[in-house]
Design a protein around this motif. Structure first.
Motif, mmCIF file in Angstrom:
data_model
loop_
_atom_site.group_PDB
_atom_site.id
_atom_site.type_symbol
_atom_site.label_atom_id
_atom_site.label_comp_id
_atom_site.label_asym_id
_atom_site.label_seq_id
_atom_site.Cartn_x
_atom_site.Cartn_y
_atom_site.Cartn_z
ATOM 1 N N ARG A 97 1.011 -1.152 0.049
ATOM 2 C CA ARG A 97 0.096 -0.272 0.115
ATOM 3 C C ARG A 97 0.850 1.264 -0.037
ATOM 4 O O ARG A 97 1.780 1.308 0.733
ATOM 5 C CB ARG A 97 -0.830 -0.075 1.179
ATOM 6 C CG ARG A 97 -2.022 -1.111 1.159
ATOM 7 C CD ARG A 97 -2.968 -0.847 2.527
ATOM 8 N NE ARG A 97 -3.886 -1.872 2.532
ATOM 9 C CZ ARG A 97 -5.203 -1.753 1.865
ATOM 10 N NH1 ARG A 97 -5.575 -0.620 1.216
ATOM 11 N NH2 ARG A 97 -6.288 -2.611 1.888
ATOM 12 N N ASN A 99 0.197 5.347 0.300
ATOM 13 C CA ASN A 99 -0.586 6.364 0.683
ATOM 14 C C ASN A 99 -2.186 5.779 0.908
ATOM 15 O O ASN A 99 -3.144 6.309 0.521
ATOM 16 C CB ASN A 99 -0.709 7.529 -0.337
ATOM 17 C CG ASN A 99 0.790 8.322 -0.402
ATOM 18 O OD1 ASN A 99 1.479 8.335 0.780
ATOM 19 N ND2 ASN A 99 1.082 8.689 -1.437
ATOM 20 N N GLY A 100 -2.174 4.678 1.345
ATOM 21 C CA GLY A 100 -3.514 3.976 1.449
ATOM 22 C C GLY A 100 -4.001 3.277 0.295
ATOM 23 O O GLY A 100 -5.079 2.557 0.603
ATOM 24 N N GLN A 101 -3.619 3.388 -0.803
ATOM 25 C CA GLN A 101 -3.928 2.773 -1.868
ATOM 26 C C GLN A 101 -3.222 1.431 -2.094
ATOM 27 O O GLN A 101 -2.256 1.342 -2.136
ATOM 28 C CB GLN A 101 -3.788 3.537 -3.428
ATOM 29 C CG GLN A 101 -4.348 3.050 -4.665
ATOM 30 C CD GLN A 101 -4.180 3.834 -5.679
ATOM 31 O OE1 GLN A 101 -4.044 5.080 -5.633
ATOM 32 N NE2 GLN A 101 -4.291 3.135 -6.950
ATOM 33 N N LEU A 102 -3.945 0.323 -2.432
ATOM 34 C CA LEU A 102 -3.516 -1.074 -2.591
ATOM 35 C C LEU A 102 -3.126 -1.294 -3.949
ATOM 36 O O LEU A 102 -3.751 -1.004 -5.008
ATOM 37 C CB LEU A 102 -4.660 -1.918 -2.456
ATOM 38 C CG LEU A 102 -4.359 -3.628 -2.332
ATOM 39 C CD1 LEU A 102 -3.462 -3.798 -1.154
ATOM 40 C CD2 LEU A 102 -5.459 -4.568 -2.350
ATOM 41 N N TYR A 103 -1.633 -1.718 -3.943
ATOM 42 C CA TYR A 103 -1.292 -2.353 -5.239
ATOM 43 C C TYR A 103 -0.900 -3.660 -5.212
ATOM 44 O O TYR A 103 -0.181 -4.113 -4.323
ATOM 45 C CB TYR A 103 0.104 -1.546 -5.536
ATOM 46 C CG TYR A 103 -0.080 0.101 -5.825
ATOM 47 C CD1 TYR A 103 -0.093 0.529 -7.058
ATOM 48 C CD2 TYR A 103 -0.321 0.741 -4.690
ATOM 49 C CE1 TYR A 103 -0.533 1.893 -7.081
ATOM 50 C CE2 TYR A 103 -0.392 2.135 -5.000
ATOM 51 C CZ TYR A 103 -0.460 2.743 -6.043
ATOM 52 O OH TYR A 103 -0.533 3.938 -6.225
ATOM 53 N N ALA A 114 3.708 2.656 -7.878
ATOM 54 C CA ALA A 114 3.035 3.788 -7.387
ATOM 55 C C ALA A 114 4.137 4.711 -7.397
ATOM 56 O O ALA A 114 5.282 4.426 -6.923
ATOM 57 C CB ALA A 114 2.716 3.164 -5.842
ATOM 58 N N SER A 120 5.182 10.662 1.131
ATOM 59 C CA SER A 120 4.590 9.331 0.700
ATOM 60 C C SER A 120 4.589 8.246 1.846
ATOM 61 O O SER A 120 5.957 8.088 2.330
ATOM 62 C CB SER A 120 4.785 8.753 -0.494
ATOM 63 O OG SER A 120 4.608 9.364 -1.620
#
Length: 231
Positions: A97, A99-103, A114, A120
């Motif tokens: 993750r 910044n809270g976004q899942l990769y 990302a 970050s």
């Protein structure tokens, strides 16, 4: 005295240094162009080896914990020369993750990257947040003009052009970056503006004021150099 940080392209750190900071330095430059500019920088993040255990050639550059959810080689931070920025991507089956976004995980290393900007934060296997930090770039100091306030006013006021006080301030800031509000705090900004206003009022043999009607049909005070014979 605190130890000086090494010269680095970037830094990875946790709050309160739960994990010792890691610096992305010249040691991780894999390729340079003909001028010596780095075009390939790579750092592998992964599981820490067990205390006293062997460290093999496939070990990570930055060890981020002993949890088994962390892969031995979990993610890569690299310099994307085309985009001129750092990026991170998973290089295992487990996700990361930023910044809270899942990769999602990508064992072949071809997953979605990302972008990493300064501040970050990276989360791997629900572990401590890693903050990606770029060096602070200090602007070169702007030299203060060697003019008195009277000379500053003379430099922006023209005989055939009447300016309001606000317009005078704007002209000075355009010509002399030292007086931009971004350069100094509120106290400094107020001080030099007040000094200009005082100079306009006291140097009546040099400057004169008048009243004109602006585009909104309001009366405003304007200033210009005193014309010969206007006493």
């Amino acid at each position: 005295m605190a130890a000086r940080e090494p010269m680095a392209f970037a830094k990875l750190a946790t709050r309160n240094d739960v994990i010792p900071p890691f610096y992305i330095t010249d040691d991780y430059v894999k390729a340079r162009d003909e001028s010596g500019y780095p075009v390939k920088i790579e750092v592998i993040l992964g599981r820490s080896p067990q205390p006293g255990g062997p460290i093999d050639e496939f070990d990570a550059d930055f060890h981020i914990g002993h949890r088994m959810k962390i892969s031995r080689r979990h993610a890569m931070i690299y310099w994307c020369h085309d985009k001129q920025c750092f990026e991170l991507k998973s290089i295992c089956k487990n996700a990361v993750r930023v910044n809270g976004q899942l990769y999602p995980g990508s064992p072949d290393g071809n997953g979605k990257p990302a972008r990493l900007d300064s501040q970050s934060y990276i989360e791997i296997a629900d572990g401590e947040r890693l903050f990606f930090l770029l060096p602070k770039v200090r602007a070169a100091p702007v030299e203060k003009p060697r003019y008195t306030y009277e000379q500053l006013l003379v430099s922006v006021l023209e005989p055939d052009r009447q300016l309001t006080f606000t317009e005078i301030i704007a002209e000075i800031q355009n010509r002399y970056p030292y007086y931009n509000n971004d350069t100094h705090g509120d106290v400094m900004a107020t001080t030099w503006k007040n000094s200009l206003r005082t100079t306009l009022g006291s140097k009546t043999r040099v400057f004169e004021k008048a009243v004109r009607t602006d585009d909104a049909h309001k009366k405003v005070t304007v200033y210009c150099p005193r014309r010969p014979g206007s006493d």
